[in-house]
Structure formats: structure tokens, C-alpha cells
Design a protein around this motif. Structure first.
Motif, PDB file in Angstrom:
ATOM      1  N   GLU A 103      35.604  41.622  32.527  1.00 19.10           N
ATOM      2  CA  GLU A 103      34.221  42.021  32.796  1.00 19.10           C
ATOM      3  C   GLU A 103      33.409  42.043  31.490  1.00 19.10           C
ATOM      4  OE1 GLU A 103      33.196  42.771  36.017  1.00 19.10           O
ATOM      5  OE2 GLU A 103      31.210  42.626  35.101  1.00 19.10           O
ATOM      6  N   LEU A 149      43.182  36.471  41.718  1.00 18.05           N
ATOM      7  CA  LEU A 149      41.821  36.650  41.211  1.00 18.05           C
ATOM      8  C   LEU A 149      41.210  37.891  41.841  1.00 18.05           C
ATOM      9  CD1 LEU A 149      40.339  33.063  41.868  1.00 18.05           C
ATOM     10  CD2 LEU A 149      41.146  33.924  39.671  1.00 18.05           C
ATOM     11  N   THR A 150      40.259  38.497  41.137  1.00 17.50           N
ATOM     12  CA  THR A 150      39.349  39.412  41.817  1.00 17.50           C
ATOM     13  C   THR A 150      37.976  38.763  41.689  1.00 17.50           C
ATOM     14  OG1 THR A 150      38.582  40.715  39.937  1.00 17.50           O
ATOM     15  CG2 THR A 150      40.703  41.331  40.894  1.00 17.50           C
ATOM     16  N   PHE A 188      37.080  28.062  30.912  1.00 14.46           N
ATOM     17  CA  PHE A 188      37.306  29.496  31.091  1.00 14.46           C
ATOM     18  C   PHE A 188      38.067  30.089  29.897  1.00 14.46           C
ATOM     19  CE2 PHE A 188      36.954  27.841  35.454  1.00 14.46           C
ATOM     20  CZ  PHE A 188      35.951  28.669  35.934  1.00 14.46           C
ATOM     21  N   ASP A 224      30.156  32.516  43.041  1.00 14.39           N
ATOM     22  CA  ASP A 224      30.212  31.337  42.152  1.00 14.39           C
ATOM     23  C   ASP A 224      31.621  30.738  42.278  1.00 14.39           C
ATOM     24  OD1 ASP A 224      30.613  29.528  40.156  1.00 14.39           O
ATOM     25  OD2 ASP A 224      29.697  30.717  38.580  1.00 14.39           O
ATOM     26  N   ASP A 260      33.203  28.226  41.192  1.00 14.76           N
ATOM     27  CA  ASP A 260      33.776  27.352  40.154  1.00 14.76           C
ATOM     28  C   ASP A 260      35.268  27.587  39.906  1.00 14.76           C
ATOM     29  OD1 ASP A 260      31.586  25.895  39.663  1.00 14.76           O
ATOM     30  OD2 ASP A 260      31.471  26.351  37.528  1.00 14.76           O
ATOM     31  N   ILE A 261      35.641  28.856  39.725  1.00 18.00           N
ATOM     32  CA  ILE A 261      37.043  29.147  39.401  1.00 18.00           C
ATOM     33  C   ILE A 261      37.958  28.748  40.554  1.00 18.00           C
ATOM     34  CG2 ILE A 261      36.753  31.584  40.072  1.00 18.00           C
ATOM     35  CD1 ILE A 261      39.213  30.158  37.507  1.00 18.00           C
ATOM     36  N   SER A 318      31.685  42.409  41.341  1.00 17.84           N
ATOM     37  CA  SER A 318      31.229  42.961  40.076  1.00 17.84           C
ATOM     38  C   SER A 318      29.712  43.070  40.083  1.00 17.84           C
ATOM     39  CB  SER A 318      31.754  42.027  38.978  1.00 17.84           C
ATOM     40  OG  SER A 318      30.854  41.887  37.957  1.00 17.84           O
ATOM     41  N   GLY A 319      29.205  44.265  39.726  1.00 19.95           N
ATOM     42  CA  GLY A 319      27.763  44.515  39.768  1.00 19.95           C
ATOM     43  C   GLY A 319      27.061  44.103  38.489  1.00 19.95           C
ATOM     44  N   ASN A 320      25.751  44.256  38.500  1.00 18.24           N
ATOM     45  CA  ASN A 320      24.952  43.812  37.356  1.00 18.24           C
ATOM     46  C   ASN A 320      25.267  44.558  36.076  1.00 18.24           C
ATOM     47  OD1 ASN A 320      23.532  41.669  38.337  1.00 18.24           O
ATOM     48  ND2 ASN A 320      21.927  42.955  39.264  1.00 18.24           N
ATOM     49  N   GLN A 321      25.683  45.807  36.198  1.00 17.50           N
ATOM     50  CA  GLN A 321      25.950  46.613  35.010  1.00 17.50           C
ATOM     51  C   GLN A 321      27.440  46.623  34.669  1.00 17.50           C
ATOM     52  OE1 GLN A 321      23.299  47.364  33.454  1.00 17.50           O
ATOM     53  NE2 GLN A 321      22.173  46.592  35.230  1.00 17.50           N
ATOM     54  N   GLY A 322      28.187  45.731  35.262  1.00 18.37           N
ATOM     55  CA  GLY A 322      29.605  45.700  34.971  1.00 18.37           C
ATOM     56  C   GLY A 322      30.393  46.668  35.831  1.00 18.37           C
ATOM     57  N   GLN A 371      35.798  39.535  39.854  1.00 18.63           N
ATOM     58  CA  GLN A 371      35.333  39.540  38.462  1.00 18.63           C
ATOM     59  C   GLN A 371      35.748  38.274  37.725  1.00 18.63           C
ATOM     60  OE1 GLN A 371      37.531  43.257  38.301  1.00 18.63           O
ATOM     61  NE2 GLN A 371      35.817  44.162  37.159  1.00 18.63           N
ATOM     62  N   ASP A 372      36.913  37.755  38.065  1.00 15.32           N
ATOM     63  CA  ASP A 372      37.433  36.590  37.339  1.00 15.32           C
ATOM     64  C   ASP A 372      36.520  35.388  37.504  1.00 15.32           C
ATOM     65  OD1 ASP A 372      39.947  37.635  36.238  1.00 15.32           O
ATOM     66  OD2 ASP A 372      40.492  37.904  38.340  1.00 15.32           O
ATOM     67  N   GLY A 373      36.107  34.846  36.370  1.00  9.21           N
ATOM     68  CA  GLY A 373      35.225  33.676  36.407  1.00  9.21           C
ATOM     69  C   GLY A 373      33.892  33.978  37.062  1.00  9.21           C
ATOM     70  N   GLY A 374      33.535  35.282  37.176  1.00  7.67           N
ATOM     71  CA  GLY A 374      32.264  35.633  37.812  1.00  7.67           C
ATOM     72  C   GLY A 374      32.210  35.235  39.273  1.00  7.67           C
ATOM     73  N   ALA A 434      35.513  34.578  31.699  1.00  2.00           N
ATOM     74  CA  ALA A 434      36.909  34.949  31.511  1.00  2.00           C
ATOM     75  C   ALA A 434      37.628  34.996  32.851  1.00  2.00           C
ATOM     76  CB  ALA A 434      36.993  36.309  30.833  1.00  2.00           C
ATOM     77  N   VAL A 435      38.918  34.711  32.830  1.00  2.00           N
ATOM     78  CA  VAL A 435      39.762  34.828  34.020  1.00  2.00           C
ATOM     79  C   VAL A 435      41.027  35.574  33.616  1.00  2.00           C
ATOM     80  CG1 VAL A 435      41.147  33.581  35.719  1.00  2.00           C
ATOM     81  CG2 VAL A 435      38.898  32.720  35.089  1.00  2.00           C
ATOM     82  N   SER A 470      38.242  24.977  40.530  1.00  2.00           N
ATOM     83  CA  SER A 470      39.042  24.569  39.378  1.00  2.00           C
ATOM     84  C   SER A 470      40.534  24.765  39.663  1.00  2.00           C
ATOM     85  CB  SER A 470      38.596  25.385  38.157  1.00  2.00           C
ATOM     86  OG  SER A 470      39.433  25.163  37.068  1.00  2.00           O
TER      87      SER A 470
END
Lengths: 295, 295, 295, 295, 295, 295
Positions: E114, F126-127, E175, F163, F165-166, F184-188, F129-132, E123-124, F169
Motif C-alpha cells: 500500500e 492477491l488482495t 510491477f 484495474d 492489469d495485474i 484499498s481506499g484513497n487514504q491507504g 491492494q496488489d497492483g492497485g 507493488a505486488v 499479467s
């Protein structure tokens, strides 16, 4: 509702059983010599085509090589030519070779292509001429009567060189190559080559994982007529020596042995009369026929 | 030494003359309908193969489509079948179709492949069955006697759909596709299709730059027997109307016109009896025969 | 109509004659040292540019290296500098080097680029500085008067290292590299290098099939003034020894020999005064000039 | 040990400050017009080269376009030609054009290439002729004396078309293109083009993120001589109208405005006399000079 | 205006100083063991994340490996488990291992992911289980009391094999892999592995240019408490022998030495308490901490 | 020998039956929501992993999304927190969210990864958070007591953006993504999201062919408790209206409907308690559970 679900459960279990085999052969190449009853019985033909397409879909690169003896005989007789055989090989004059080519490349090959495409695959027929695949020369055979004398039986060939580019190119684009056993000589003349030999050589050049030879017998039988399920090169030598192996099986086993020694992981002589024998051999624990390995 | 150098100079000048043509057609596709004398005369055959390989080497994607009338006739007569024709089309029962396929796919096609390979190319033979290239259906023709009645002349087909994947795949890998005009029906049955039509449709689907139809005449002739070097769609219509065009030239021109209208930049009906006519047409200022454009 | 068709036939036959050469050199690299009359006569210039573009279109990777002696002389005299030569090499102070660079890179190189582009190619001019192509160092020459003494003749260089990345990158994208013989030293200073040497070294690094040196003579001549069409390394040594080779031909042959020994298949010293001599040499049976091979 | 670590901390903080800028411009294209003092002062030159290489390494596609007025003047005077100017543009006869080309392509361009390579980059010099990059035509200018009369000032050109293939090809292979502002006409003649215009047009064609014009002033100044840090198209129009903008700044701003309107995200007129001004402009919060946007 | 420009000049100079380092490490791989204060102090955390993203943007392949001791301790105490340590290693029963995994993979790893994403990276998070990255086995340690007796401390593992496919795949797609030091055993059981060892092994397998171990000390100190800035393998041996190295630094240096010997160009033990220490180490002349090389 | 061959024949027939399904789904994407008993029963777990690997090997891109209610409950109770629920959703304070993340990402996710890898696949956890992958925001729910009042239940989230992408990939490199439903929120900050919703949204974004939701019921039941095998959007609306659908099935069907409407070809609610139910659903004619389509 219980009943059908139970059935379903069995189905799923059987599918799941295929997993380790699919995993092992995924991305590998399997060369299949297609012939015998499996090529004449309508139901077996459809079964074969389905097997090929399914193997392709689970990620196996299938290459089919076929023969065509009976169909050749038929056209020859229609045009009034009688087949003559020396040591089991057809004496092939130019006129006969024309017939052989027309039947193999123009009839048998295209029927197999159509069969596979109908089952959902994308097959492309080839002879050894296409893309310069097989360069061949005349096969001279030893006279059984006069030692040291070689007999010329016409357009019967032996493989000189294989250029696998066209096969790789088709496999890469997702096509299933179907190969008729005709080679091209240095002067543009053509040769009829034993299909088992072609399959073996192609398997060797492609570094295939498996070579499967479909026959009309349960496999290699011992003296009591019992199926031998596995053979090493050494054991084959013994069987040759003690005369267990003979007749039509001789060249087949010899070709299998060559492929095994040249690096093909396993060669299988299977019973093409068993429905879906190809699938059984490759995707289940039930081996069908005889497996030959180098050691 | 002066003399040979002068000769050499002329040669170089002639080679140099080809530059603008090579530049224009580099990377473009040219579909050639190969037939007639160019397919039977030994010297013309070799010339054709050399032309094809040279065009390939200068960066042109050559696709060959061929017919095979005379060779079919020969085998039919050997097996004791007599050809019957209605409106110029062969009545094709299943037995005849078998012969047609064997001759086209197993003999003529492979000879052309061999010829091109011998000249240094890498040709691969196809029929419409390979890779599902041509899907066809039965062509019903109008009776000339009874209006509104359709005649069934057997396995004579019309193109339903072309899937060019296998052709693209071969071109991309540097091979030269050689196509026999056989299509595959929905039930796996096969059809004999007019080779000019196949060439025209393939040219259209491939968005070819040129379609070249090789014939045994100098091209389209006017009423005085003079060669017409260029024709637009409109002019063709006039010639149709006033009866100048007739006989075997009719379907050829009709097919040329369809291709031109569908986006093929130019269609050429050239004299296959002229040595290297293909090269002349494409790489020199000397047009041979008649060029047809949409406008 | 007969007459033009006959002419056309000859043309086609000549084009067809090029086939085996195109086939042999397709995808290979040919480095051409361009110089002499071929670089000053308007008609020869255009011919050269057409030849280069045609070779490119038939699939040959052409790389051009050029000199520029006369043009340098002209500008030097305009700015009031007189050329001084030691052992045939121009004494090159910094001011002279500036002129050399401007003429080679800013005038001659760009004229050749323009010429080729006008003929339909896509040329890109380079010096040894671009992309770090040629790293050079100062060439010290032996004094002929005082043994063991080295003479400094300024910015005359010898090649230390070639980084062919930029050339490969341009070839891969279809461009024709045109190289001026200037190298870059460790301190950013520049050196004028003999163009024959640059061409030879570039050919060697690129593993070129051919190196062609264009001159103003028919080739290497024997003592009677007759053209020698072929030479091996050994034969060259004999000619050196017996004094047959001398003058301006010496460095050219020496450079040719080095390239041949380093793996360039054949080196040709050809007569640039013959129109389209480049095309003749590469695409016809008519060799022009002298071919040198390692053995 | 405290002291140096503190210093180090500051360094790291400053590096870290560049992060958002690197992130924003990573993979984007920046076209830099290089000229003025930054091209003559030794220390500024080295600084510029380092900036270019660093920008390249952080993932920005840098393209350099350069002028060369002073160097041209110098050679012209050495060969005894006097420059004549009409409306600030050099009257360029063929002889002068030769000098211009030699200086720009053979001297200035190569010096910049060498400079960047010495700093660790891989620069490749181009003119508009290389790869057919810039096609130009003669620029006719309006007479100030006689309305409706156009003046011919020789080889001064305007851009007709840009073919960016060679630039893309070099960028893709990791090279830094350095472009001299010379265009090539339809007849192979060459034209000298204003470098600001070339930079602007190249930026537009490449869809550059930024166009940076390096000058010898702090940027655009208002009537009181104060720097204007940002301008929109509208505000530029007002400044034109009220006469604030005049002299040498006029064409520069006009070119900047065109680029901005054509889609270049921002155009910067920066002070090339400030060391590392390029780096400052792109990678720090400290803007240098004037930024112009379309709105 | 002078003042800010001066400041700007300094900034630019500092940025420019990074050039040679960026050039050297562009395209190389750097493995960072992230731990200690840098992982708990909010400001240091943000600094670390910015450093990682900046290094990524300048073309360095950054791979992060992390530990998580304090966070594990915290959750263990919350669920009422008391940590037991033998020779500095946590005795890890199955229940403890569950906690370790949840904290490392579910909390610490995701926080780092995060953090980096928030700074603009992609990051992953991975553990050794993902993509079969790390295969491990149980680590048995020697009893200090009873020689020849091995102690079983539960799920503490040693690396058996690393399959870097998933890491390569992520790096190739841009990544940043963040790896928790958990390995997977043959029976699907999991092991907690020392993060320094994992970082060292990953660096070795990836053929990394640098391995950076972040700690809470200035680096390796000599007997007087002075920082040793550089060490060779031989010097490390001496320090081991004379007892200078001891305590927590022992395994860290041992791991650093292994990596250096296995081909990692340089290993750095740096002070994670210094802001942006990672950037300083890699992109400036200011080394921080101790560098260890094989010789 | 007859007996086993017969068995074998049946097996082959069953395998062959899968052909049309493999053909249809080859290269397509299937998103599976994994949960319920299939995630707790050891035998069902292994069966699920085998199914996933087999589907992958026959060319289907499998993406797994999982929940983890029971495991979360367990850890919460161990640390002495009691779950509180509003409208079926867990009130999730920061401390609880920490537990949720650790259990989902650190325990459940890794167990599934291990399970699949053990069966021969290459899974990567993955969660969001990974790779956004998943950006989320706080879900406010309507109070049932006070209309117009929104209740804040803490870290329960709704999806804002995906997103992929991950995921692309990983799929491209042959890995099987296993996704924990955390955004994951805007403030992390992080959010717990309903796994059915995540699966539905991921299926939609990936344009999946199928979305399969595994449950602990036979599927959707009508009022008499009979399984409904197929439903259109319209029919679902009717069932909603007449109260047939209620309880835990409501959100599941709602999510299924959204995916179907957004372009996922078919959504299946299947009985995870049936062994190999996933395989049955996808590769056999035996549908299990309820299929929902948009029309």
C-alpha cells in the motif's frame, strides 16, 4: 435428483483422473500413426477425430501420419493394374506411383483433414513435398535369392532428410498437420515410404514425447498370445532373437525401437479397434497395448 | 573484353528497369490463376515456377490457384467414365468427384508444389478443406429448356465462405500457398469449383493488389481479333451487350470484374503461352494481355 | 505485335536469369565502398542509387561506405588551405579536419542519402560518431627517412572498435545506412579514416556476404594490363612479392584481403565506370572486375 | 561523521523531490530546441549533454533540434561570402546553402552527438533528408515595400511534411535523435529551415508532452522587464496586440503557440544561460522561464 | 529573482550528480531487505516508499524483501502466546506459525504494498508460496549443550529452492515485487525463514547488481565503534576471527558474504534510520554504511 | 482382459464427452467465487484444487475469488473480540479490519494458493491492494429504523474501480490469480468487501465467459424446495417480487444478475458440496445448480 447427481459425480471423478496426464503432456508433441480399422470403420473414424481434437485442446501438439494400403489397392484394380509385392513391399512403377500419390494425397489425406475439421479442429494436409518436408531416395532391397544383389522395386523410398519448418509453422498457428508418407527425390521424382517409418522419423525430428502406432492387434503378443504391456530395447532384442516377433509386426517394432533410441520418450503400439484408444492411452491410467522404451 | 561488358551493361539496364515495379509491389499480394498450356508445356512450366520464386524473393506474396481439366479427363477415361457437360460444366457424381479430388489434390497440386520447390521456393499445397479454407455449397444451374427449373449437376460447388487463416499463416512464414479449387460442404461432402472463381474470391478476401488469370489466348480480343489492352467495368458491360465477348472468355471476365469491383486493384488476363509472361506482366513496362479495372 | 512481344520475352528471360543470385543473397549483407567516378558522374550516380534500392528490395541488406577526396580538396582550396600529403595520406591539422568533417558528413554523405531516397529507398546518413559506431585512435606512420621514427600526420585515424548497434537497428527497420569514414577518439576528437578500411572493417563486423569496392579501374590488372578475374590470398601474396601490385591499388587489395580472411565470403574490386556495375556484379553471371577470396 | 551525513540527507531529499516529475514524464517525449549560449559556452554545453542523458535514463524520450547561426557566419566569412538578410532571414543562394549544410550537418550536429555520447548517451545525428524525415518547399516572403509581391530569398524553406519513422525507430532502440533543421525538396534540393519551427513541428507530429526552447533571455518579459512565468494562447494574443512582444521573440512565441494549439501539452521558453536549466525545468518545482499553454 | 535561481541551480547540480549512478544501474536488479526503524517510523516509511518508486522509474528493477519481528510479537501476545527463543531463533509451533503467516503476509506485506502504491508505484505482495517461489525445509539446529544433537524448533525453515518465474514475470510487467520470508514445504506446510537469508538468496538467483540490507546501526563498526566503509571477504574473516563481529550482526554479515561470493556485485549494510538512505546509497557519491564485496 | 478394457472404453467415452465443452471455453475466462463447505472439507478442497488446475490445463483462464467468514470469526474470538452484525454485515472497526486482513490475505488466501500449487498449478495470491487491483470506498447503509439516515459500519467497502492489469499479467504468464476481497481506499485505508460482489465485478471487468458462485445449497429453489435450473433476469424479478427469494440468497442473486446484465455470458450458482462440482458444471452436460442469464 440424487441419481443423476451421483452419475455426474462419477463423470467428474473420471475427468479429474485425467489431470496428471494432461499436466504431464501439456505443450508436448505426440505423433500418431493412423491406420488399419480405425481408418475404415465409420464409428472408429469419428472417435479418432474427436480424440485428436480433444488432445489438441488440452494443449498437446498432435501430428498425424497415415498410410492407405487398401484404398490404393482399390484404385489400382479399377485402372486395371495388379499389385506386385516383393518382401512385403509393393513394386511401384511410375504409373503405380501416380495412383499411390493420388490416393494418399488426394483422397485419404483429405478425408482425414475433413474428419478432424468436422470434429472442431483445424487440420492441414501435407505430403513430404509440401514445404520440402521429406527428402527421399530410392530404397534398394537385398535379394533373398542372390546374395550381394540389390533389387530395384521402383518408387519405394527411404527418408534422406526431414525439414520440419512447415510442421512447426502449422503447430505454432494452432493447426493439426496430417501427413501422407510421400517423399520427394532430388530430381523431383516422388517415393512411397512406409508410414510407420515416416511417423517414427517425424517423431524423432520433432523430439516428440510419444509416438503412437495404431494397429489391428491388441499390441505385441508373447508366444502364448498374451499381450506384453511393456518392453525395453533389450527385451525386444531377445524377442527378435527367439523368433517371437515376426511377420507384419517386425518393421513396426523396428521403427518403434529406432524412435525410442533416438529420444522419443515412449512408443506405443495400440489397438485401433478399441474405441477412443488414443485418448485412453494418453489421458488415463489404462494403458492400451504395448509400450516400448529404450531402457 | 568490350563486347561482353556491353552485353552486361544491357542486362544491368534491364534489371534496373524492374526497380519501380518491385518498389510498387513489394509487400503486396498477387493471386495467380495457373492453367492452360503454361501447365502442360515443360519449358513453360519451369518458367512459371522460376517466375513465382523470383516474385516471392523480391517481396511479393504470391498465391497460386490452379485448375486441372485435362488431367481429370485422362484419369476418368482410364477408369472408364465419360465426362458429361451441361452448359460447359462437368456433371459430377460422387465417383467422378473422387477422381476430381485425387487428380487435383493428389497429382496436379503436388506437381506444382514440386516444381516451385525445385526452383528454390517453399510451396505448400492446399485444398479448400485444409484449415477450413473454403466452405462451399451445391451450385444449382438454370435449365435452358425449362425456365424456372434448376438443374442438379452433382458435386459442382459455389463458394459460401473463405477463412484465410491458413493462407496468412503460410505467407507469414515465407511459404507459397498453392490452392486446388475444392471446397468443403456442411456435411463434409466436397465440391469442385471453377478455378477462376476461386482465384477471384481469394484475391478479394486477401485484398490482393493484383489478380492474374493465365490463359491460352493473347487476352481479350475485339471484333477484329485485335488485343484490347485495357478495360473498365463500364467497357466490359458494353462488350457483353454487343456480343463481342462470348464462349469460354465469359466466365473469366465476369470473375475478373467481380474481383476488380471488390477492391482488387487490377486484374490481368494474360497469355500463358508467352515464356515468363507472369514476370513480364508484373515487373516490366511491357504489359501482356488485357488489364481490367473497376473504373 | 510480334516484335514488342519478342523484346518482352528477352526482358523476362534476363530478369529470370537473376533468380539464382537473388535467392543466394536474400537476407544477406553487402557492404559497398562507393567512390571514384561513380560518385561524380551524374548518370553513374543515379545508376548507383537505383542499384542500391533494387538490391534492398530484393532482400539484400545494403550498407554504403563512402570517401570524398575531391570534394574535400575543393573546399580546402576555397578557404585557402593547401593539402600536404605524406606517403599518400593527407596531413590533417585540426582546421583541416573541420573541413574534412563538414565535407564528408555535411555534403557528400547527405548527397548520397538524397540520391538514394530519390530513387525510392530510405537512406540514413551516419558518421562513426553516430551511436558510437566507430572508435578510432591516431595513426602514427613510419618515417621512410629515419627508421624507427614515427610521424604524426594529425587527425588521420585507425579503427579501434566498431559498435554495430546503430547499423543493425537501421537495417532492421528497413533503412539503408550510408557511412562517412570518420571515427571518434577517446577525448571526443575526430579522425579521418581511409574509406576502404572502414568498409572492410564494417563488412567484417557485420559478417557480410560480400564487400564491393568500387574503383576507376577495370579491377586488378596483371603485368600485361589484362584483368585478373579471381585471386586467392596466396596469389595476392605472389603478386605483392613480384611487384605486380603497386601504387593506389596496394591499400585497397590489402584491405580486401583482410576482410576475406576475417570471414567475408568474397570481396570484389569492380569498375565503377561501368553503368549499374553493382547490379551486374551481384545479380548476374557477368562478374565485373576482380574477386578476392581467402582461398 | 554527522556533517557529511547531513549533507547527504539534503542530497537525498532533493533527489526525492524529483520523483513526481519523473513519474509524470516517464515514457513521454520531450523535444528540445538547443541553441544560443548553451551551445557555445563549454561548461553549459557539458551541462546540457548531462541533462539530456539523465532525462533519457529516467525514461523520457528526448529529441534534440539545433540551429547554428554563429558557426555558419564564421565559415561564410572564411570563404569570403557576406551574409545578406531580409526581414531577419538569410538570403541563401546555392553556394551559401552548401555552406549552411556543411556547418549544420557536418560540424554542429556532430559536435552535439559527440557531446551527448561523451556524457554516456547514444546520440544519432539526422537532417531532414535522413529517412525522408522533413520534406520542405521554398518559403516566399511578402515584400514590405511592394504589397502583393513575393520575394525569393533562395534556399530558405518551410515544412511540407514530416515522416517520423526514423525518429520512432531510433527512440525505440534507445538512441537520442539530434536533428539539424534542413529539409529536402521535391527535386532533391535542400532548404534551411528555422530551427524553432522544426522543433515545434516535430513536437507536434510526435505528440510530445513538452517542447522546450532554449534561449539567451530569462523567458518572455513584460513591459517592465519582469519575467512572465505563464501564458495562455489568449494572453499571448493580447501581448502581440499591445506590442509587448517584438523582435526575435516573435517567431519563437508564434512557433510555441502553434505547438501548444496542436496538442503539445506545454511549451517552455527557458534561459539556456542557467546551468542545467533543462533538468530544472523538467524535474524540479522550480520552473525556469515562461510556460505557454493553449488555455 | 536571483536568489531562487541560485537555489534552483544547486538543485539541478545535485540531480546531475546522480547521472553516472543512474547510468550504471539502469536495467540492473537491486534487492532490498527492508526492516528495522525504517519500517516503523512514519516519516522513514514514506521516504523508503518514495525511494523505491524513484529507483524503479530510473530503470532499476527493485525487489523488496521484508521481515516483521515486532508485529509478530504483538499479535502473539494478544492471543496469549509467549515467544520462546533458542539461539536467537523463535521456536515456532503450528499455532505460532499461523500467527507469523497472518502477520507477515496479511498485515506487514500489504502495508508495504500500500505504501509503495501510494507513492506512485505498482507493488505486488508475495510470499514464498505464490507461484512456488520458495521451497523450504525444516531447519534443525545444533544443540549447544549436547554435541551431535539436533534441535527441532518447529516451523523455522531453510531455503531448498527458488523458482524466480513469478518475480521475473512481475518485473517484466513493471510491477515491484514485495516478498514476505515464508517458504513452502513438500507437504504443503509452511516455514518462517530469516529475511536476510531470503533477500540474499533472491539476490543471488536474480543475479542482482546490489543487495542492500537496511538496519538500525550505521553499518559494521570496528572495535572503537568507528564505521568500516568497505570490507572484502578476507577482511570479514579476520573480523570474525578476532571477535570484532558478534551478536545480531553475525548472521547479517554471513548472508551478505554468501551473496557477494555467489556473484552479487556489492552488498551494503546501511543505516535505515537515515532518511532516504536507499537513494543516497544507490544514486549519490555518499555511501552510507558498509559495502561488502567478494574481493 | 476384457473387463478392464470395457471399463477403459467407458472412461474414454466420458472424456470424449467433454470435447465440445473444452472447445467452447478454450481461451475464455471463468471467475469462480470459492466458499462454503468446499473451503472447509478436506476432500472437497482437494477436489476443487484439482478442478481448477484441470480447467487451466484445458486452456481456460481461471480466476478464483474467495471469502473467509468462519476463519475470521475464529481469530476474532481468540483475541477476545465479539462480532457485531447489522443487516447481515459485520461492523468492522480498525482493529477488526486488521484481523480480517490477516485472516483473508495471510491465512485463507495462502492456503488456497498452496492447495492449487500442490495440485500442480501455479497460483499467485492477491488482495485488492496488489497492483492497485481494487479501489474501494466506505459503504454506508440505510438505517431500517430511521429513514434517510445512513449507518457507518466501519471498514465495509464498496468497489469504486478495478484495474485488471495485474490479473491480465498473471494470466498471460500462466499463473492462476487467487483474490482476497479486500479493497484499498484513497487514504491507504482498507475495506472488507462482499466476496460475491468482488467476483461479479471482476468477471464483468475481465469480460468473463462464466461466473460460478459456489454455495452450500443445491442452487436457487422454488417455493416447493425444488431446484430451478435456469433463470432469466425477468424471471428473477418475478421471484424477487413474490418473495420466493430471500435471506442469504438475495445478495448472491443480485450480484449474479448484475454480472449477467454487464455481459458475463452465464452465471451459475452451484452446490459446492458436490465433489468436483466445478468440473461438472463446466465440462459436462450435467449442469449443477442454477444458471442465470440476462435474457
Amino acid at each position: 435428483m440424487t441419481e443423476p447427481i451421483l452419475q455426474a459425480g462419477q463423470k467428474a471423478a473420471l475427468l479429474a483422473e485425467a489431470l496428471p496426464y494432461i499436466r504431464r503432456f501439456h505443450g508436448k508433441t505426440v505423433v500418431v500413426k493412423y491406420g488399419g480399422n480405425a481408418m475404415t470403420d465409420e464409428s472408429l473414424k469419428r472417435g479418432f477425430a474427436h480424440d485428436v481434437v480433444l488432445l489438441k485442446l488440452v494443449g498437446i501438439n498432435v501430428v498425424v501420419v497415415h498410410g492407405g494400403g487398401p484404398q490404393i489397392e482399390e484404385l489400382l484394380s479399377r485402372v486395371g493394374k495388379k499389385g506386385e509385392f516383393i518382401q512385403g513391399m509393393r513394386v511401384t512403377d511410375s504409373e503405380t506411383m501416380d495412383i499411390v500419390e493420388m490416393v494418399l494425397a488426394g483422397k485419404v489425406n483429405k478425408e482425414i483433414v475433413e474428419l478432424i475439421n468436422h470434429a472442431g479442429g483445424k487440420a492441414v494436409g501435407l505430403t513430404g513435398q509440401d514445404g520440402g518436408l521429406i527428402r527421399a531416395s530410392k530404397l534398394m532391397i537385398n535379394s533373398t535369392d542372390l546374395p550381394d544383389q540389390l533389387l530395384d522395386i521402383g518408387h519405394v523410398g527411404q527418408i534422406e532428410q526431414v525439414d520440419p519448418d512447415i510442421v512447426y509453422s502449422l503447430l505454432k498457428s494452432g493447426f493439426i498437420p496430417v501427413i501422407a508418407p510421400i517423399g520427394s527425390g532430388n530430381q523431383g521424382e516422388t517415393y512411397n515410404i512406409n508410414a510407420d517409418l515416416v511417423a517414427g522419423k517425424i517423431a524423432e525430428i520433432l523430439k516428440a514425447e510419444k509416438l503412437v502406432l495404431m494397429t489391428n492387434t491388441p499390441g505385441v503378443l508373447d508366444r502364448k498370445g498374451q499381450l506384453i504391456t511393456g518392453l525395453t530395447a533389450k527385451e525386444v532384442d531377445t524377442l527378435f532373437a527367439d523368433g517371437t516377433l515376426s511377420g507384419g509386426m517386425l518393421p513396426k517394432i523396428s521403427s518403434a525401437l529406432d524412435a525410442a533410441k533416438a529420444g522419443v520418450h515412449s512408443v506405443h503400439i495400440i489397438d485401433g479397434r478399441v474405441p477412443n484408444s488414443l485418448l485412453l492411452e494418453i489421458l488415463t491410467a489404462e494403458g492400451v497395448g504395448t509400450m516400448i522404451r529404450s531402457h
